[in-house]
Design a protein around this motif. Structure first.
Motif, PDB file in Angstrom:
ATOM      1  N   ILE A 101       0.824  -1.206   0.000  1.00 33.10           N
ATOM      2  CA  ILE A 101       0.000   0.000   0.000  1.00 33.10           C
ATOM      3  C   ILE A 101       0.863   1.263   0.000  1.00 33.10           C
ATOM      4  O   ILE A 101       0.565   2.240  -0.682  1.00 33.10           O
ATOM      5  CB  ILE A 101      -0.975  -0.017   1.207  1.00 33.10           C
ATOM      6  N   ARG A 102       1.956   1.236   0.757  1.00 32.61           N
ATOM      7  CA  ARG A 102       2.819   2.431   0.779  1.00 32.61           C
ATOM      8  C   ARG A 102       3.419   2.723  -0.583  1.00 32.61           C
ATOM      9  O   ARG A 102       3.569   3.879  -0.961  1.00 32.61           O
ATOM     10  CB  ARG A 102       3.924   2.264   1.822  1.00 32.61           C
ATOM     11  N   ARG A 113       0.892   4.518  -2.541  1.00 29.52           N
ATOM     12  CA  ARG A 113       0.733   5.920  -2.130  1.00 29.52           C
ATOM     13  C   ARG A 113       1.892   6.798  -2.578  1.00 29.52           C
ATOM     14  O   ARG A 113       1.727   8.004  -2.781  1.00 29.52           O
ATOM     15  CB  ARG A 113       0.573   5.989  -0.619  1.00 29.52           C
ATOM     16  N   LEU A 114       3.069   6.194  -2.699  1.00 30.39           N
ATOM     17  CA  LEU A 114       4.199   6.970  -3.203  1.00 30.39           C
ATOM     18  C   LEU A 114       3.946   7.430  -4.641  1.00 30.39           C
ATOM     19  O   LEU A 114       4.466   8.458  -5.076  1.00 30.39           O
ATOM     20  CB  LEU A 114       5.488   6.141  -3.145  1.00 30.39           C
ATOM     21  N   ALA A 131       9.292  10.215   3.073  1.00 30.19           N
ATOM     22  CA  ALA A 131       8.809   9.103   2.254  1.00 30.19           C
ATOM     23  C   ALA A 131       9.855   8.683   1.227  1.00 30.19           C
ATOM     24  O   ALA A 131      10.022   7.503   0.954  1.00 30.19           O
ATOM     25  CB  ALA A 131       7.505   9.493   1.558  1.00 30.19           C
ATOM     26  N   VAL A 163       6.694  14.469  -3.836  1.00 32.66           N
ATOM     27  CA  VAL A 163       7.159  13.080  -3.792  1.00 32.66           C
ATOM     28  C   VAL A 163       7.244  12.484  -5.186  1.00 32.66           C
ATOM     29  O   VAL A 163       7.518  11.296  -5.340  1.00 32.66           O
ATOM     30  CB  VAL A 163       6.271  12.179  -2.899  1.00 32.66           C
ATOM     31  N   SER A 170      -1.126   9.633   2.723  1.00 28.62           N
ATOM     32  CA  SER A 170      -1.168   9.672   1.265  1.00 28.62           C
ATOM     33  C   SER A 170       0.182  10.079   0.673  1.00 28.62           C
ATOM     34  O   SER A 170       0.388   9.989  -0.525  1.00 28.62           O
ATOM     35  CB  SER A 170      -2.292  10.589   0.769  1.00 28.62           C
ATOM     36  N   ILE A 183       4.243   7.685   3.850  1.00 29.25           N
ATOM     37  CA  ILE A 183       5.132   7.484   5.002  1.00 29.25           C
ATOM     38  C   ILE A 183       4.662   6.296   5.837  1.00 29.25           C
ATOM     39  O   ILE A 183       3.529   5.839   5.708  1.00 29.25           O
ATOM     40  CB  ILE A 183       5.226   8.753   5.887  1.00 29.25           C
TER      41      ILE A 183
END
Ligand SMILES: Nc1ncnc2c1ncn2[C@@H]1O[C@H](COP(=O)(O)OP(=O)(O)OP(=O)(O)O)[C@@H](O)[C@H]1O
Ligand SMILES: [Mg+2]
Lengths: 246, 240
Positions: free
Chosen positions: A75-76, A79-80, A108, A156, B147, B150
């Protein structure tokens, strides 16, 4: 071009109420998709399923070749690649504008401090807020805050940006400055964008596709100009007669 | 009314000794209590949306167990008087150890018992302060953090933590002052803190007015120092 986002037969329930019914949706890389629909139709829920802020109840969401829910551990990574801009800006209140924007690259993306600050300053410059870099969110107007929030999401370096009614909380005179920033992102960077908005002018100008949702379903979709000019369903006709034209 | 300044001067060294002990117990107690309180406070909301998103798999039952343990600790401490906690630790706990194990000469120093009591007592109340402040952090800020991609640890460290901490300062100041004053109850287990020193001098010279006035002023000075340091921290943090 390949699909960067694919929703396959997606259902989402809160408790016993199903709010998204069997949604199928494919979005290509670089596409700008605008979603409209009445309140409670599931627009926010839909785009929040794309970055896993909501976990779908059944079906599959594939983002940048990662499939959710089967690859829940990633999931991370999703999101990145998927940034989000919220109606209420949601800037971190304890960080200055430049710290807000540098936060993602720092934490991140694990960049060093000076590199992250450089990226942040460039982005603030791009959204026209270079001289506000050391202000706290509380010291900025709504429009300025939302532009910082857009810069934060861009920082990001995601492949997709989601916008959930980014101008709905703004005073009318500030809507333009935020839409201008969004337009320039769409035009210059070839970013894939999914935008929930009621700004029909924006949809017509930069949207590649317009989606009309009602009651948890995609009711109509197509080229924004055509959909607006020739709405097929009564519900869309009714909806269009109620939204303002900018 | 006769008021002898010399009585105060004579008793000052002993009273200062007591004040020093009071201060030491308090500082160790609130430092330990903060550690305890942060752990138990976060423990009470482990695995809930207040700390990001709900965990999957094995972490789900683990978080439930952590919640129950933390809640049990907080409720046990809040539901019993601190004086009973101190007596239990000092008198009853060694007997319990003796009964369960073979250790014959198990003893807890009165001072150690005092510090541990304050740590656990303050910890339970601080846990509630921590929990309240963390839960009050606006959910949209957590979503904005998540979002960006992290980790949960980063979310707690860099977003929830700083924002919640700002809100904790006033109630923490309150709790620190309460803990300082609670040290006076350790008179019952014979710790030579300020109140006990006052009591002993009183018992030998019967000068109630001079002694208790001086003791009260000493407490007031210490609580003021605590309150002012917290106000200083509060001012130093960015306003938002
Ligand atoms: N966390 C939640 N818990 C329970 N129900 C929810 C939750 N979030 C949304 N809903 C319900 O799901 C439905 C769709 O909500 P959603 O927010 O996606 O609509 P929307 O199209 O974005 O509306 P709006 O234009 O008002 O933002 C609504 O009926 C709403 O009440
Ligand atoms: Mg919405």
């Amino acid at each position: 071009m390949s699909n960067i986002i694919e929703l396959k037969n997606v259902c989402k329930s809160f408790g016993n109420t199903e709010v998204l019914h069997n949604i199928d949706l494919s979005i290509q890389e670089g596409e700008v998709v605008v979603i409209i629909g009445p309140s409670g139709s599931g627009k926010s829920t839909l785009i929040r399923c794309i970055n896993c802020l909501e976990l779908i109840s059944s079906g599959e969401v594939v983002v940048n070749s990662i499939s959710i829910p089967s690859e829940k551990g990633k999931i991370r990574q999703v999101r990145l690649e998927v940034g989000m801009v919220f109606q209420q800006f949601n800037l971190f209140p304890h960080l200055t504008a430049v710290e807000n924007v540098a936060f993602g690259p720092r934490k991140a993306r694990k960049m060093n401090k000076s590199k992250a600050a450089e990226i942040a300053k460039n982005l603030l410059n791009k959204v026209g807020l270079a001289e506000f870099e050391n202000k706290l969110p509380g010291q900025l107007s709504g429009g300025q805050q939302q532009r910082v929030a857009i810069a934060r999401a861009l920082a990001v370096n995601p492949k997709v940006l989601l916008f959930d009614e980014p101008t709905s909380a703004l005073d009318p005179e500030m809507i333009g400055e935020v839409l201008d920033v969004m337009k320039s992102i769409a035009k210059d960077s070839g970013m894939t964008m999914v935008v929930v908005t009621h700004e029909m002018g924006f949809a017509a100008q930069v949207g590649d596709r317009l989606i009309f949702m009602d009651d948890g379903r995609i009711v109509e979709e197509g080229k924004p100009g055509e959909v607006m000019k020739n709405p097929q369903s009564e519900r869309l006709k009714d909806f269009l007669s109620h939204v303002k034209h900018h | 009314m006769d008021f002898e300044l010399s009585v105060i001067v004579e008793s000052l060294p002993a009273l200062l000794e007591g004040a020093k002990l009071t201060w030491i117990i308090t500082i160790l107690g609130i430092v330990g209590g903060m550690v305890c309180g942060v752990l138990a406070g976060l423990g009470r909301i482990a695995g809930t949306e207040a700390l990001g998103e709900e965990p999957h798999g094995i972490f789900k039952p683990i978080s439930i167990v952590i919640r129950y343990i933390s809640a049990g600790y907080v409720e046990t401490i809040r539901g019993t008087p601190i004086i009973v906690q101190a007596m239990f630790l000092y008198f009853a706990f060694p007997m319990l150890v003796k009964a369960v194990t073979d250790i014959e000469r198990f003893r807890i120093e009165a001072l150690t018992a005092a510090v541990i009591t304050i740590i656990f007592n303050a910890g339970a109340y601080i846990a509630e302060i921590v929990r309240g402040s963390v839960v009050s952090v606006h959910k949209g800020l957590l979503e904005a953090g998540m979002s960006l991609g992290i980790s949960r640890f980063q979310l707690i460290m860099y977003i929830i933590g700083p924002i919640a901490f700002r809100r904790m300062i006033p109630p923490l100041g309150n709790q620190f002052i309460i803990s300082l004053k609670d040290t006076s109850l350790f008179i019952v287990i014979g710790v030579g803190e300020l109140t006990r020193q006052g009591q002993e001098i009183m018992a030998s010279n019967f000068r109630a007015l001079e002694i208790w006035l001086t003791v009260a002023i000493m407490y007031l000075i210490m609580t003021t120092v605590l309150a002012m340091s917290l106000r200083h921290i509060e001012r130093k943090m960015k306003i938002f």
